[in-house]
Design an enzyme around this catalytic site. Structure first.
Site, PDB file in Angstrom:
ATOM      1  N   LYS A 112      -2.910  -5.717  -3.500  1.00  0.00           N
ATOM      2  CA  LYS A 112      -1.492  -5.357  -3.405  1.00  0.00           C
ATOM      3  C   LYS A 112      -0.651  -6.423  -4.094  1.00  0.00           C
ATOM      4  O   LYS A 112      -0.924  -7.618  -3.967  1.00  0.00           O
ATOM      5  CB  LYS A 112      -1.088  -5.263  -1.937  1.00  0.00           C
ATOM      6  N   ALA A 144      -6.928 -15.357   1.159  1.00  0.00           N
ATOM      7  CA  ALA A 144      -5.721 -16.186   1.384  1.00  0.00           C
ATOM      8  C   ALA A 144      -4.958 -16.394   0.087  1.00  0.00           C
ATOM      9  O   ALA A 144      -4.565 -17.504  -0.263  1.00  0.00           O
ATOM     10  CB  ALA A 144      -6.100 -17.543   2.000  1.00  0.00           C
ATOM     11  N   ASP A 157       0.916  -5.024   6.580  1.00  0.00           N
ATOM     12  CA  ASP A 157       0.616  -4.509   5.243  1.00  0.00           C
ATOM     13  C   ASP A 157      -0.358  -3.334   5.242  1.00  0.00           C
ATOM     14  O   ASP A 157      -0.543  -2.685   4.212  1.00  0.00           O
ATOM     15  CB  ASP A 157       0.014  -5.621   4.358  1.00  0.00           C
TER      16      ASP A 157
END
Length: 283
Positions: A10, A96, A136
């Site tokens: 994303k 991350a 998300d």
């Protein structure tokens, strides 16, 4: 029988932090899209009732702490599924990195198990379930360009952006989201014109779209990871039409509509960072 689901990365094309809510979360305004850097999840039925995770990556837990495990358990409990499943997570999205890899994996788990267990849930129903796992996850259920509000879970699908090449660069050191949000003072952060970007996307106006792109969290993340600013400057110097940090970082992406220019950006940045990817936006 095996089921396979892709879990695309994303990108936040635009991220505004509007204010801190009474529930402790921040009210956000986001425009997001997906790119073809993807994890791949494979679902295999098991004779027992257990949920088993395996992966090619040592960077993720393979137990109850993994959001994929939590997604599978959520569906099993809600729909009283007795069957077990092995889920193989082939990681390609950096961990991350601000690219929503974990959320996308959870969304892929919901979609894949919906098929494997023949639950016949709609994407809207899966997105509602996904909201309980992470802000998300609802966007990642759809993997289409979207305008989002709330914590990022209130999704409004919009027109797809003009297809283009995307260069992704991730510094070695990651950033934990909570360390960014705990320091936020929304009133001093920059604001970007979301409605103008929505209009530019609807008009397929690539030039206007890239002019509006921005991430209000950049100043906070750059304090933790100064390489973000260096990468942004290098990307633009090598010819990117824009250079923006995704999510809480540290990954920076650049857009161009020309493959030759994208290759030049990649070649220029490979000497500075080990993790450099050339991908496309999803149609």
């Amino acid at each position: 029988m095996e089921i396979v689901e892709k879990a695309p990365a994303k990108l936040n094309l635009l991220l505004n932090v509007l204010f801190k809510r009474t529930d402790g979360f921040h009210e956000l305004e986001l425009i997001m899209t997906a790119v073809d850097l993807s994890d791949r999840l494979t679902f295999t039925p098991q004779k027992d009732s257990a949920i088993k995770l395996v992966s090619n990556s040592a960077a993720i837990p393979l137990n109850k702490k993994n959001i994929v495990y939590q997604a599978a358990r959520l569906l099993k409990e809600k729909h009283q599924i007795d069957e077990g499943v092995q889920i193989r997570i082939n990681k390609q999205i950096p961990v991350a990195a601000g690219l929503g890899g974990g959320s996308s994996d959870a969304a892929a788990a919901l979609r894949g198990l919906n098929r494997l267990w023949q639950l016949n849930l709609s994407l809207e129903e899966l997105a509602e379930l996904g909201e309980t796992l992470g802000s998300d996850v609802p966007f990642c259920i759809y993997n289409k360009t979207a305008y989002a509000t709330g914590r990022g879970e209130a999704i409004q699908l919009i027109e797809e952006i003009p297809q283009c090449w995307v260069v992704l660069v991730k510094p070695v050191k990651g950033i934990s989201s909570w360390t960014v949000f705990e320091k936020l003072e929304p009133e001093v952060l920059p604001k970007y014109p979301a409605q103008q970007m929505v209009e530019a996307i609807a008009a397929k106006d690539y030039e206007k779209m890239v002019q509006q792109m921005g991430n209000a969290l950049e100043p906070i993340s750059i304090e933790q990871q100064p390489d973000i600013q260096i990468i942004k400057e290098k990307m633009k110097a090598f010819g990117a039409d824009t250079a923006v940090m995704s999510g809480t970082g540290p990954t920076v992406y650049g857009f161009t509509q020309h493959f030759s220019k994208a290759q030049r950006i990649v070649n220029g940045l490979k000497g500075f960072c080990k993790e450099v990817y050339l991908v496309r936006t999803l149609k």
